[in-house]
Structures are given as structure tokens and as C-alpha cells.
Design an enzyme around this catalytic site. Sequence first.
Site, mmCIF file in Angstrom:
data_model
loop_
_atom_site.group_PDB
_atom_site.id
_atom_site.type_symbol
_atom_site.label_atom_id
_atom_site.label_comp_id
_atom_site.label_asym_id
_atom_site.label_seq_id
_atom_site.Cartn_x
_atom_site.Cartn_y
_atom_site.Cartn_z
ATOM 1 N N GLU A 122 0.834 -1.465 -0.109
ATOM 2 C CA GLU A 122 -0.171 0.102 -0.200
ATOM 3 C C GLU A 122 0.683 1.608 0.201
ATOM 4 O O GLU A 122 0.924 1.814 -0.879
ATOM 5 C CB GLU A 122 -1.096 0.024 1.008
ATOM 6 C CG GLU A 122 -2.063 -1.126 1.328
ATOM 7 C CD GLU A 122 -3.803 -1.350 0.385
ATOM 8 O OE1 GLU A 122 -3.621 0.009 -0.401
ATOM 9 O OE2 GLU A 122 -3.890 -1.914 0.346
ATOM 10 N N ARG A 126 0.475 3.743 -3.379
ATOM 11 C CA ARG A 126 -0.085 5.090 -3.042
ATOM 12 C C ARG A 126 0.632 6.757 -2.806
ATOM 13 O O ARG A 126 0.486 6.570 -3.224
ATOM 14 C CB ARG A 126 -0.639 4.910 -2.231
ATOM 15 C CG ARG A 126 -2.526 3.771 -2.109
ATOM 16 C CD ARG A 126 -3.033 4.185 -0.904
ATOM 17 N NE ARG A 126 -4.221 2.914 -0.866
ATOM 18 C CZ ARG A 126 -4.983 2.411 -0.341
ATOM 19 N NH1 ARG A 126 -5.973 3.768 -0.178
ATOM 20 N NH2 ARG A 126 -6.094 1.636 -0.087
ATOM 21 N N ASP A 255 -4.041 -10.104 -8.841
ATOM 22 C CA ASP A 255 -3.820 -8.834 -9.909
ATOM 23 C C ASP A 255 -3.547 -8.181 -10.329
ATOM 24 O O ASP A 255 -2.678 -8.655 -11.417
ATOM 25 C CB ASP A 255 -5.697 -7.900 -9.268
ATOM 26 C CG ASP A 255 -5.303 -7.951 -7.830
ATOM 27 O OD1 ASP A 255 -4.171 -7.832 -7.142
ATOM 28 O OD2 ASP A 255 -6.618 -7.008 -7.153
ATOM 29 N N GLU A 389 -12.111 -0.225 -10.533
ATOM 30 C CA GLU A 389 -11.640 -1.533 -11.771
ATOM 31 C C GLU A 389 -12.712 -2.139 -12.913
ATOM 32 O O GLU A 389 -11.553 -0.658 -14.355
ATOM 33 C CB GLU A 389 -11.553 -2.700 -10.870
ATOM 34 C CG GLU A 389 -10.119 -2.495 -10.152
ATOM 35 C CD GLU A 389 -10.365 -2.150 -8.602
ATOM 36 O OE1 GLU A 389 -12.057 -2.311 -8.227
ATOM 37 O OE2 GLU A 389 -9.774 -1.625 -8.001
HETATM 38 C C1 DMJ Z 1 -6.510 0.144 -5.093
HETATM 39 O O1 DMJ Z 1 -5.568 0.443 -4.041
HETATM 40 C C2 DMJ Z 1 -5.163 -0.857 -6.392
HETATM 41 O O2 DMJ Z 1 -6.550 -0.498 -8.369
HETATM 42 C C3 DMJ Z 1 -5.285 -1.962 -5.614
HETATM 43 O O3 DMJ Z 1 -4.347 -2.614 -6.527
HETATM 44 C C4 DMJ Z 1 -6.500 -2.721 -6.126
HETATM 45 N N1 DMJ Z 1 -7.779 -2.231 -5.104
HETATM 46 C C5 DMJ Z 1 -7.815 -0.750 -5.220
HETATM 47 C C6 DMJ Z 1 -9.221 -0.535 -5.066
HETATM 48 O O4 DMJ Z 1 -9.827 -1.380 -5.792
#
Ligand code: DMJ
Length: 500
Positions: A122, A126, A255, A389
Site C-alpha cells: 500500500e 499510493r 491481480d 476497476e
Molecule cells: C487500489 O488500491 C489498487 O487499485 C489496488 O491494486 C487494488 N485495490 C484498490 C482499488 O480497488
Amino acid sequence: MFLPTGVRDSSGINRGVSTTPPPPPPVTDGGLSRWNQLSRWKKMMKFSWDNYKRYAWGKNELRPLTRNGHIGNMFGGLRGASIIDSLDTLYIMGLTEEYNDAKEWVQTSLDLNSNGEASLFEVNIRYVGGLLAAYYLTGEEMYKNKVLELGEKLLPAFNTPTGIPRGVINLGSGTSWSWGWASAGSSILAEFGTLHLEFVHLSELSGNPVYTEKVMNIRKLLNKIEKPHGLYPNFLSPVSGNWVQHHVSIGGLGDSFYEYLIKSYLMSDKTDGEAKKMYYGAMEAIEANLVQKSPGGLTYMAEWRGGILDHKMGHLACFSGGMIGIGADDGAPEKRQHFLDLAAEITHTCHESYTRSATKLGPEAFRFDGGGEATATRLSDRYYILRPEVIESYMYMWRLTHDPKYREWGWEAVEALEQHCRVESGFSGIRDVYTMTASHDNMQQSFFLSETLKYLYLLFSDDDLLPLEDWVFNTEAHPLPVIRRSCAQDEATQDKTSSE
Ligand code: DMJ
């Protein structure tokens, strides 16, 4: 070295036509006349931002119902996640006053000397991603200095027997450990596999190869170990370097690992052949084992548990429409159209998960068994937390095909967001997309400002705003420039290598 293009103040871009009256102006600075000049997307961004600023300034996220800030425990004591996540969105939208406030906060108040437990993933996507993008877009040295200082603090997470980082790190002491919920002390594929883009840029900016070495080592190990049916399971031991259990998912836990393979290739100006090979190899295994067609004709990605399929697709997995789309062109010539079709089918399925709900927003996870298709069957899967997404895939598919349906679908999402997620003091997630009596979760996630609103804005902007040939978006939608090396540089590197 970098040639970032496609950044401009794009005020005035607003191609959508709405019959819905615009929301009321916020009663903050800027005044009515400035508000009236903003496009709908900018109004949504400004409204979210103004409320964050008023009620949660310096905290990580806004709680729009209780009108206070949320700190949470993902960022190791770092603050201002919504500010860092918003810098580039404010900048590209031309919300100059707001961007300047954000920049000033970073300059004066972003304290990197925190001593808490952070999610490596995270903080990377971010904070590192957000600061890198802010630097590349604006050229402000301050962002570069901050991001290099932060990057260094993340390095101890890689001190494991295999070099596979653990999920949690204390930013002060450098001690790291695995998530308590991850089986047998394992690291998560989507976490250690979602560092590559940012770490390569950290090396580029610092001139220190250590960041690239760390992520290349992860790749080396992944290439070496045996993969069941060519698939990458979600849990790996950072001690033994073996898979811990055989759960494979294109949604949560897996993912963005796949996303970063194709984006590493694209970000390297298509020179990273290894990433390319890994991506198309993974796609082959995914198609052979996970891609399914429902009786009603919807294409979806199931999850795989030791050979048994779970006919469920998470909202998170809906990014894959866009990913498969951007990867289509560099696939084998005979598969290019196929990839584009698959990307369109997945995006269509994700749109169906929205249209089949009362609110026209999609649930956290939807299933293809138990009698329904593309709908959540469990109460616990019915929520929507402002995730990006599905809109992300609309944006990529629009750029790739210019089929107007993607803008129409984006517009539907805007209307639904305004109707069901907008509250008096910001935007909030909702607990049940299947009921019109909204129950709000009291959280304006920072990724709403970083991703959802940015992708909406890009969906309705011209293609030359952050063109896909020149920029890749990290998984938090922070744009990073494609790294182009001049021939002279290549020769210099080659000379250096051969003399060594
Ligand atoms: C975001 O923080 C990023 O896209 C991450 O890869 C997956 N989840 C969240 C948004 O849903």
C-alpha cells in the site's frame, strides 16, 4: 532521459452530456463563478477534495458522514494518503489552487520519520507511486527527494532468505513480518509482484541499482519455481521460496502481479523481453484454466483452488479487461484480435455486474453459479466501496477502440455515483448495491480520488492527455513515464558492461 508528453492543463474537457442538474457548489473557497466553470468530473473531484480538506485534512481518508478523518493502520503512521493520492489528479485536471494546497502540505507536513507498521504494497502503490507521478508531471525536486527518502525505508522488507519481501514493515526499525492472516507466514503474489514499476523508477531517479535488483530478484525466483499448470498461486513462502497453497486469482491477492508484468514491458519501451514472456505465458495459463463462458454467454475469470474452479469474479478482477486490452497489440499476431475480443468480453461482463443491480453500481464479488449470473449471491459480497476497476477498463477500452459504449457506460457510473454514493460531505461507499435505500459505509477511499475520478476524467478526455504510448499507470492510477533510452546511452551502457 524521460520524455513525458501529454500533460497539459486540460480545463474545459467535458464531452459528456447530462440532463441531470449539476450538484450544488461546495461552500468553500473558489466561489460560485469558478465552480460553474468546472466540468462534471472536476466538480466531483473538487467536491471530494474540499470535504476532505475541510473535515480530514492531513488524515488518510475522509469519513464523510461523521465528518472526520480516518487514519487506519495500512500506512505505518504516514499521513495524508488522500493528499498524496490526489496530487496528480488535481494537477492534470487543472485544479490549481487545490493542487497548490496539496503540494504545500507535502512540502511542510509529510513526515516520513514514522515508526509504525506499514503494508509494503500500500505504501508503495499510493505514496511511492503518488510522489513519483507528481515529480514526473511537475518536475518539482521536492517530490523526488521525498520519494527517494521513502524508498530507502522500504528496502529492509527484502531482507529475507529468498529476497521475497514480507508484507508488513515497520518504517522506523525496518523490521518486517508477514500478515497474520496469510497462510503459514507467506507473502502475497499481488503484493510482492506489484513493486516493479515504482522500484525501477526509484533506481532511475537515484542512480542506485539496488531497487531494480530487488525486484529483478523476485522475478528470477518466480521464473525458477515450478508453476502448477503454468499458473501463479497467490501465496509464497519468503523463507523457502515455495508456493504455500494453490489458490489462483486474477482478483484480490493475485491481480496486480499480472498487471505489472505487461506494464513493466510497456514501461521499458518494450525492451523488457522477460516481462513480456512471463505475461503472455501467464495469459496462456489463465485462458486454459480460468476463463469461462456462462450459460448466458458472459465471459468471466473464475478462481482456481487446487484444480477446482470457484465460479466467482471479484470487482478487483475487473481491471483485467483493460489489462488484456493494453497487452493485445504485442501478443502473437494471430492472437491480437482474440485478446482485444477477450478484453471487450470481460469488460462487458463487468458492466453487466453493474446493470444487474438496482443502483447500477457493481458488487464486491459476483458469481456464475447458484442460479444467477454476474450477481452477488452472498450478503457479504453486496457492497461497493468506490472502487475503480470497472471504470478503469472502460477507459482503456475507450482509448483502444473508441467504441462510444464505453463512454456511455462511464456516464451511467457517474450518474449512479452521484445518486447513491454522494452524501452531504463527500462520497461514500454503500453496503448493498441491490437496494435503493442507501446504507453508506462512511468512507471516502483515497483510491476514489486517485483512480476512480482520474479514470473517469481520462475516459472523457482526448487521447493525447497522458497518451498510453508514453505513460503507464501504476495500480493506483499514478502515471509513470515510459523509460526511453537514447542510442548514445545504450552504447555507453554496453561499453561499460563489456569493459567490466
Ligand atoms: C487500489 O488500491 C489498487 O487499485 C489496488 O491494486 C487494488 N485495490 C484498490 C482499488 O480497488
